[in-house]
Design an enzyme around this catalytic site. Sequence first.
Site, PDB file in Angstrom:
ATOM      1  N   GLY A   1       2.707  65.529  70.447  1.00 61.85           N
ATOM      2  CA  GLY A   1       3.627  65.227  71.552  1.00 61.85           C
ATOM      3  C   GLY A   1       5.023  65.789  71.371  1.00 61.85           C
TER       4      GLY A   1
ATOM      5  N   HIS B   1       7.012  71.204  73.667  1.00 59.85           N
ATOM      6  CA  HIS B   1       8.017  72.249  73.904  1.00 59.85           C
ATOM      7  C   HIS B   1       7.291  73.549  74.246  1.00 59.85           C
ATOM      8  CE1 HIS B   1       6.865  73.531  69.914  1.00 59.85           C
ATOM      9  NE2 HIS B   1       7.229  72.368  69.416  1.00 59.85           N
TER      10      HIS B   1
ATOM     11  N   HIS C   1       4.035  74.399  72.348  1.00 54.91           N
ATOM     12  CA  HIS C   1       2.820  73.723  72.828  1.00 54.91           C
ATOM     13  C   HIS C   1       2.399  74.297  74.184  1.00 54.91           C
ATOM     14  CE1 HIS C   1       4.857  70.382  70.459  1.00 54.91           C
ATOM     15  NE2 HIS C   1       3.696  70.470  69.851  1.00 54.91           N
TER      16      HIS C   1
ATOM     17  N   GLN D   1      -0.847  61.712  58.155  1.00 58.23           N
ATOM     18  CA  GLN D   1      -0.396  63.001  57.628  1.00 58.23           C
ATOM     19  C   GLN D   1       1.086  63.016  57.243  1.00 58.23           C
ATOM     20  OE1 GLN D   1      -1.486  65.051  61.391  1.00 58.23           O
ATOM     21  NE2 GLN D   1       0.379  66.239  61.058  1.00 58.23           N
TER      22      GLN D   1
ATOM     23  N   GLN E   1      -1.942  75.101  57.895  1.00 58.93           N
ATOM     24  CA  GLN E   1      -2.783  74.120  58.602  1.00 58.93           C
ATOM     25  C   GLN E   1      -3.901  74.828  59.379  1.00 58.93           C
ATOM     26  OE1 GLN E   1      -1.365  70.533  60.987  1.00 58.93           O
ATOM     27  NE2 GLN E   1      -1.349  72.101  62.551  1.00 58.93           N
TER      28      GLN E   1
ATOM     29  N   SER F   1       9.129  70.191  67.415  1.00 52.28           N
ATOM     30  CA  SER F   1       9.561  68.875  67.919  1.00 52.28           C
ATOM     31  C   SER F   1      10.673  68.318  67.031  1.00 52.28           C
ATOM     32  CB  SER F   1       8.386  67.907  67.940  1.00 52.28           C
ATOM     33  OG  SER F   1       7.315  68.472  68.644  1.00 52.28           O
TER      34      SER F   1
HETATM   35  P1  AMP Z   1       2.447  69.451  66.555  1.00 49.29           P
HETATM   36  O1  AMP Z   1       2.650  68.705  67.831  1.00 49.29           O
HETATM   37  O2  AMP Z   1       3.714  69.798  65.857  1.00 49.29           O
HETATM   38  O3  AMP Z   1       1.421  68.803  65.657  1.00 49.29           O
HETATM   39  O4  AMP Z   1       1.828  70.856  66.959  1.00 49.29           O
HETATM   40  C1  AMP Z   1       0.669  70.951  67.740  1.00 49.29           C
HETATM   41  C2  AMP Z   1       0.228  72.390  67.771  1.00 49.29           C
HETATM   42  O5  AMP Z   1       1.282  73.190  68.328  1.00 49.29           O
HETATM   43  C3  AMP Z   1      -0.062  72.962  66.372  1.00 49.29           C
HETATM   44  O6  AMP Z   1      -1.207  73.790  66.444  1.00 49.29           O
HETATM   45  C4  AMP Z   1       1.184  73.755  66.068  1.00 49.29           C
HETATM   46  O7  AMP Z   1       0.979  74.817  65.170  1.00 49.29           O
HETATM   47  C5  AMP Z   1       1.548  74.277  67.462  1.00 49.29           C
HETATM   48  N1  AMP Z   1       2.967  74.656  67.509  1.00 49.29           N
HETATM   49  C6  AMP Z   1       4.032  73.917  67.138  1.00 49.29           C
HETATM   50  N2  AMP Z   1       5.178  74.636  67.279  1.00 49.29           N
HETATM   51  C7  AMP Z   1       4.818  75.850  67.749  1.00 49.29           C
HETATM   52  C8  AMP Z   1       5.531  77.035  68.090  1.00 49.29           C
HETATM   53  N3  AMP Z   1       6.849  77.122  67.984  1.00 49.29           N
HETATM   54  N4  AMP Z   1       4.826  78.100  68.560  1.00 49.29           N
HETATM   55  C9  AMP Z   1       3.468  78.033  68.669  1.00 49.29           C
HETATM   56  N5  AMP Z   1       2.741  76.948  68.348  1.00 49.29           N
HETATM   57  C10 AMP Z   1       3.400  75.866  67.902  1.00 49.29           C
END
Ligand code: AMP
Length: 268
Positions: free
Chosen positions: A27, A30, A33, A57, A148, A181
């Site tokens: 969540g 941005h 996502h 995590q 990851q 985020s």
């Molecule tokens: P998170 O909400 O941080 O767990 O991220 C969810 C997904 O969005 C994960 O696969 C992240 O690698 C991807 N993600 C987060 N930030 C970015 C970004 N700046 N550019 C591309 N993918 C992102």
Amino acid sequence: MKIIKKSNIINQIVINNKNVGFVPTMGTLHEGHISLIQKSKKKCSITIVSIFVNPKQFNKKKDFLTYPKKISQDLKICEKLQVDYLFLPSFDEVYHWKNKKVIYPKIDKIMEHKFRKNHFKGVLDVMSKLLSIIPNSKVFMGKKDYQQYFIIKNFCQINNLKSQIVPCNTIRSKFGFALSSRNLLINTKSHKIMSKVYKTIKNYKKNNYLKKFSNSKIKNLLKKVGIIKIDYINLINLSNLKISKRISKKTNIFIAYYLDSVRLIDNI
Ligand code: AMP
């Protein structure tokens, strides 16, 4: 857009559809996502976005408790993007799901696995559940969290899962730093420093192309732009995630550093 909170309901929807795209998130959405969701919309017949802040995590409780949450804004973003299903499970909906026995891949003790004890155990715990609740889909994951992505891809391979992990490019602010985020926890004045970190690493890579990577030299350059606390800065071969000596097209520089007491990661 339908909001689903029950695992068995979303599971039935997936089973009854072909070419499902899945974007797992925590969540506070941005542009990073958003790019994943748009890619899924383009490539798949239906798109599911999940929002679940996975407590397992976070290796520090404070980090979990302060993790930004903007659920009503997230709803609007998903609606605007015409997400088909927004999956908002509770802890019990995720962790009471009975999945087949799986094995976890061996992970080299470098980078996030070295500095965040049990982080990837928590990531694998949640992904093994989510990929069983939402099986056989295309799963869109960001290369910003490359370690990851690599581990989850490996996890699917060794367990013969039919989920297909699709790597997506890192989306950056116009000043260069990766969107995250966690950036919301950082003073906007410090964004200038984040952009200097990006430029320093990018220029270092360009100026030393095909030469030996020097950990101490790059740390000194980063000190000059105001970065004192660094967990790691490594040159990594993207195909096997091993430490590399020579800078090339096959390598990225991976960093975890602190700014305003917030830990940030990137790979450039
Ligand atoms: P998170 O909400 O941080 O767990 O991220 C969810 C997904 O969005 C994960 O696969 C992240 O690698 C991807 N993600 C987060 N930030 C970015 C970004 N700046 N550019 C591309 N993918 C992102």
